[in-house]
Scaffold this motif. Structure first.
Motif, PDB file in Angstrom:
ATOM      1  N   TRP A  96     -14.106  10.831  12.923  1.00  0.00           N
ATOM      2  CA  TRP A  96     -13.669   9.531  12.377  1.00  0.00           C
ATOM      3  C   TRP A  96     -12.642   8.906  13.324  1.00  0.00           C
ATOM      4  CZ3 TRP A  96     -13.747   7.971   6.704  1.00  0.00           C
ATOM      5  CH2 TRP A  96     -14.911   8.459   6.082  1.00  0.00           C
ATOM      6  N   ARG A  97     -12.564   7.581  13.295  1.00  0.00           N
ATOM      7  CA  ARG A  97     -11.716   6.848  14.226  1.00  0.00           C
ATOM      8  C   ARG A  97     -10.348   6.542  13.620  1.00  0.00           C
ATOM      9  NH1 ARG A  97     -13.462   6.795  19.571  1.00  0.00           N
ATOM     10  NH2 ARG A  97     -15.721   7.043  19.502  1.00  0.00           N
ATOM     11  N   VAL A  98      -9.325   6.555  14.478  1.00  0.00           N
ATOM     12  CA  VAL A  98      -7.959   6.245  14.050  1.00  0.00           C
ATOM     13  C   VAL A  98      -7.788   4.730  14.043  1.00  0.00           C
ATOM     14  CG1 VAL A  98      -5.515   6.506  14.551  1.00  0.00           C
ATOM     15  CG2 VAL A  98      -7.081   8.404  14.988  1.00  0.00           C
ATOM     16  N   CYS A  99      -7.511   4.182  12.864  1.00  0.00           N
ATOM     17  CA  CYS A  99      -7.256   2.740  12.740  1.00  0.00           C
ATOM     18  C   CYS A  99      -5.788   2.416  12.994  1.00  0.00           C
ATOM     19  CB  CYS A  99      -7.651   2.252  11.342  1.00  0.00           C
ATOM     20  SG  CYS A  99      -9.401   2.442  10.952  1.00  0.00           S
ATOM     21  N   ASP A 100      -4.907   3.270  12.512  1.00  0.00           N
ATOM     22  CA  ASP A 100      -3.474   3.030  12.648  1.00  0.00           C
ATOM     23  C   ASP A 100      -2.752   4.357  12.443  1.00  0.00           C
ATOM     24  OD1 ASP A 100      -1.162   1.693  13.127  1.00  0.00           O
ATOM     25  OD2 ASP A 100      -1.330   0.302  11.450  1.00  0.00           O
ATOM     26  N   ALA A 101      -1.491   4.379  12.817  1.00  0.00           N
ATOM     27  CA  ALA A 101      -0.693   5.599  12.676  1.00  0.00           C
ATOM     28  C   ALA A 101       0.744   5.230  12.389  1.00  0.00           C
ATOM     29  CB  ALA A 101      -0.783   6.476  13.929  1.00  0.00           C
ATOM     30  N   SER A 102       1.424   6.125  11.729  1.00  0.00           N
ATOM     31  CA  SER A 102       2.847   5.966  11.442  1.00  0.00           C
ATOM     32  C   SER A 102       3.542   7.286  11.755  1.00  0.00           C
ATOM     33  CB  SER A 102       3.061   5.605   9.969  1.00  0.00           C
ATOM     34  OG  SER A 102       4.440   5.500   9.679  1.00  0.00           O
ATOM     35  N   PRO A 103       4.621   7.236  12.567  1.00  0.00           N
ATOM     36  CA  PRO A 103       5.351   6.096  13.127  1.00  0.00           C
ATOM     37  C   PRO A 103       4.504   5.280  14.116  1.00  0.00           C
ATOM     38  CG  PRO A 103       6.665   8.116  13.247  1.00  0.00           C
ATOM     39  CD  PRO A 103       5.276   8.521  12.893  1.00  0.00           C
ATOM     40  N   ARG A 104       4.963   4.053  14.373  1.00  0.00           N
ATOM     41  CA  ARG A 104       4.256   3.164  15.268  1.00  0.00           C
ATOM     42  C   ARG A 104       4.336   3.665  16.712  1.00  0.00           C
ATOM     43  NH1 ARG A 104       0.879   0.074  12.979  1.00  0.00           N
ATOM     44  NH2 ARG A 104       1.076  -1.459  14.647  1.00  0.00           N
ATOM     45  N   PRO A 105       3.360   3.271  17.553  1.00  0.00           N
ATOM     46  CA  PRO A 105       3.422   3.665  18.973  1.00  0.00           C
ATOM     47  C   PRO A 105       4.720   3.203  19.625  1.00  0.00           C
ATOM     48  CG  PRO A 105       1.270   2.755  18.428  1.00  0.00           C
ATOM     49  CD  PRO A 105       2.146   2.521  17.233  1.00  0.00           C
ATOM     50  N   GLY A 106       5.281   4.069  20.458  1.00  0.00           N
ATOM     51  CA  GLY A 106       6.533   3.765  21.139  1.00  0.00           C
ATOM     52  C   GLY A 106       7.767   4.228  20.399  1.00  0.00           C
ATOM     53  N   THR A 107       7.605   4.681  19.134  1.00  0.00           N
ATOM     54  CA  THR A 107       8.738   5.171  18.347  1.00  0.00           C
ATOM     55  C   THR A 107       9.078   6.600  18.763  1.00  0.00           C
ATOM     56  OG1 THR A 107       7.991   3.819  16.497  1.00  0.00           O
ATOM     57  CG2 THR A 107       9.593   5.545  16.011  1.00  0.00           C
ATOM     58  N   LEU A 108      10.370   6.917  18.756  1.00  0.00           N
ATOM     59  CA  LEU A 108      10.800   8.274  19.080  1.00  0.00           C
ATOM     60  C   LEU A 108      10.578   9.179  17.871  1.00  0.00           C
ATOM     61  CD1 LEU A 108      14.122   7.636  21.052  1.00  0.00           C
ATOM     62  CD2 LEU A 108      11.853   8.150  21.964  1.00  0.00           C
ATOM     63  N   VAL A 109       9.935  10.312  18.093  1.00  0.00           N
ATOM     64  CA  VAL A 109       9.679  11.283  17.027  1.00  0.00           C
ATOM     65  C   VAL A 109      10.209  12.642  17.457  1.00  0.00           C
ATOM     66  CG1 VAL A 109       7.668  10.074  16.108  1.00  0.00           C
ATOM     67  CG2 VAL A 109       7.362  11.736  17.925  1.00  0.00           C
ATOM     68  N   THR A 110      10.565  13.444  16.470  1.00  0.00           N
ATOM     69  CA  THR A 110      11.056  14.793  16.718  1.00  0.00           C
ATOM     70  C   THR A 110      10.200  15.780  15.942  1.00  0.00           C
ATOM     71  OG1 THR A 110      12.612  14.744  14.867  1.00  0.00           O
ATOM     72  CG2 THR A 110      13.396  13.894  16.982  1.00  0.00           C
ATOM     73  N   ALA A 111      10.555  17.055  16.060  1.00  0.00           N
ATOM     74  CA  ALA A 111       9.774  18.104  15.414  1.00  0.00           C
ATOM     75  C   ALA A 111       9.864  18.040  13.902  1.00  0.00           C
ATOM     76  CB  ALA A 111      10.239  19.478  15.907  1.00  0.00           C
ATOM     77  N   ASP A 112      10.827  17.298  13.368  1.00  0.00           N
ATOM     78  CA  ASP A 112      10.979  17.211  11.910  1.00  0.00           C
ATOM     79  C   ASP A 112      10.153  16.076  11.316  1.00  0.00           C
ATOM     80  OD1 ASP A 112      12.771  19.309  11.969  1.00  0.00           O
ATOM     81  OD2 ASP A 112      14.480  17.985  12.306  1.00  0.00           O
ATOM     82  N   ASP A 113       9.466  15.267  12.134  1.00  0.00           N
ATOM     83  CA  ASP A 113       8.726  14.104  11.646  1.00  0.00           C
ATOM     84  C   ASP A 113       7.294  14.472  11.259  1.00  0.00           C
ATOM     85  OD1 ASP A 113      10.872  12.389  11.985  1.00  0.00           O
ATOM     86  OD2 ASP A 113      10.328  11.926  14.056  1.00  0.00           O
ATOM     87  N   THR A 114       6.705  13.630  10.407  1.00  0.00           N
ATOM     88  CA  THR A 114       5.300  13.761  10.015  1.00  0.00           C
ATOM     89  C   THR A 114       4.562  12.518  10.479  1.00  0.00           C
ATOM     90  OG1 THR A 114       5.832  15.113   8.080  1.00  0.00           O
ATOM     91  CG2 THR A 114       3.697  13.980   8.092  1.00  0.00           C
ATOM     92  N   VAL A 115       3.469  12.707  11.193  1.00  0.00           N
ATOM     93  CA  VAL A 115       2.642  11.612  11.680  1.00  0.00           C
ATOM     94  C   VAL A 115       1.473  11.432  10.707  1.00  0.00           C
ATOM     95  CG1 VAL A 115       1.163  10.784  13.534  1.00  0.00           C
ATOM     96  CG2 VAL A 115       3.283  11.980  14.073  1.00  0.00           C
ATOM     97  N   VAL A 116       1.329  10.228  10.167  1.00  0.00           N
ATOM     98  CA  VAL A 116       0.234   9.909   9.240  1.00  0.00           C
ATOM     99  C   VAL A 116      -0.745   8.992   9.969  1.00  0.00           C
ATOM    100  CG1 VAL A 116      -0.395   8.888   7.031  1.00  0.00           C
ATOM    101  CG2 VAL A 116       1.777  10.118   7.269  1.00  0.00           C
ATOM    102  N   VAL A 117      -2.013   9.401  10.034  1.00  0.00           N
ATOM    103  CA  VAL A 117      -3.040   8.604  10.694  1.00  0.00           C
ATOM    104  C   VAL A 117      -4.032   8.102   9.651  1.00  0.00           C
ATOM    105  CG1 VAL A 117      -2.837   9.723  12.933  1.00  0.00           C
ATOM    106  CG2 VAL A 117      -4.343  10.701  11.233  1.00  0.00           C
ATOM    107  N   GLU A 118      -4.413   6.827   9.764  1.00  0.00           N
ATOM    108  CA  GLU A 118      -5.407   6.228   8.877  1.00  0.00           C
ATOM    109  C   GLU A 118      -6.751   6.232   9.593  1.00  0.00           C
ATOM    110  OE1 GLU A 118      -4.128   2.376   7.730  1.00  0.00           O
ATOM    111  OE2 GLU A 118      -2.378   3.101   6.613  1.00  0.00           O
ATOM    112  N   LEU A 119      -7.791   6.744   8.922  1.00  0.00           N
ATOM    113  CA  LEU A 119      -9.086   6.941   9.558  1.00  0.00           C
ATOM    114  C   LEU A 119     -10.163   6.092   8.893  1.00  0.00           C
ATOM    115  CD1 LEU A 119      -9.071  10.842   9.900  1.00  0.00           C
ATOM    116  CD2 LEU A 119      -8.252   9.162  11.548  1.00  0.00           C
ATOM    117  N   ALA A 120     -11.152   5.705   9.693  1.00  0.00           N
ATOM    118  CA  ALA A 120     -12.364   5.047   9.208  1.00  0.00           C
ATOM    119  C   ALA A 120     -13.545   5.697   9.898  1.00  0.00           C
ATOM    120  CB  ALA A 120     -12.340   3.543   9.484  1.00  0.00           C
ATOM    121  N   LYS A 121     -14.694   5.659   9.234  1.00  0.00           N
ATOM    122  CA  LYS A 121     -15.861   6.333   9.797  1.00  0.00           C
ATOM    123  C   LYS A 121     -16.279   5.689  11.101  1.00  0.00           C
ATOM    124  CE  LYS A 121     -20.411   8.129   8.548  1.00  0.00           C
ATOM    125  NZ  LYS A 121     -21.446   8.234   7.491  1.00  0.00           N
TER     126      LYS A 121
END
Length: 226
Positions: A96-121
């Motif tokens: 499935w394809r990634v439509c969007d993700a959070s945090p947004r691209p370019g944002t600083l993330v650390t090991a304590d963060d969770t990345v949520v990706v929205e998928l479409a077929k």
């Protein structure tokens, strides 16, 4: 025997004399130069915090490709969800394809963060949204279009196109004959002849140049040009 005691006594005197003039004995030197033992309360080295990394742009990638790229962010948790409310994410959604993700691209993330990706077929489905639904009919606000009932065909009451109002110029009717006017069934209007019921109450110019009306004649037939 006296002579043997003299050297011993002399050495004792010299030892006492050395203490009096401020010099240290070998025993005292060893004690003063012994390294100090670290106290139990001394803090150890602080733990190095996890470095922050820049969130990559995962859009249009497959979920499997996104997982591989996020593997370079140690400790970051990844959660996948469907882009649309009316779509259920299957167990195997690696393609499935990634439509969007959070945090947004370019944002600083650390090991304590969770990345949520929205998928479409399919990647094209990412651009479709009917209030968050993929299919418009699943949107609670959707209103089906109203079907219009076609109007019944109207029966023409006027004479066909070959019939023309009375005039001074002869015309050719659909039967090939000429007259000043044509009946509804395509013949020239002739004074005294029978007329179709469709021409009832019509007044036209007959071939003899007189104005006649299709009217009721009980003596012969119901309708006649007269």
């Amino acid at each position: 025997m006296f002579h043997r005691l003299v050297p011993v006594a002399l050495l004792s005197v010299l030892a006492l004399a050395g203490c009096d003039d401020g010099t240290t004995t070998p025993t005292e030197t060893a004690e003063t130069t012994r390294p100090a033992t670290a106290s139990a309360s001394t803090p150890g080295p602080s733990a190095t915090p996890s470095p922050a990394v820049v969130m990559p742009d995962l859009r249009n990638q497959t979920f499997h490709e996104a997982q591989q790229e996020l593997a370079g962010l140690p400790g970051v948790r990844v959660t996948a969800t469907a882009r649309h409310k009316d779509v259920t994410l299957p167990k195997d959604h690696g393609s499935w394809r990634v439509c969007d993700a959070s945090p947004r691209p370019g944002t600083l993330v650390t090991a304590d963060d969770t990345v949520v990706v929205e998928l479409a077929k399919q990647a094209g489905d990412c651009e479709i949204s009917h209030h968050g639904y993929l299919h418009e009919t699943n949107d609670p606000a959707y209103t089906p279009p109203q079907t219009q009932t076609p109007e019944p065909a109207r029966t023409p009451t006027s004479a066909p196109a070959t019939s023309k109002p009375a005039g001074d110029t002869l015309i050719t009717c659909s039967d090939g004959k000429q007259g000043y006017a044509c009946t509804s069934n395509g013949h020239p209007v002739v004074d005294g002849q029978f007329c179709p019921s469709a021409d009832h109450d019509r007044t036209l110019k007959a071939t003899n140049g007189t104005m006649v009306t299709c009217s009721y004649d009980p003596s012969v037939k119901p309708y006649r040009w007269q």
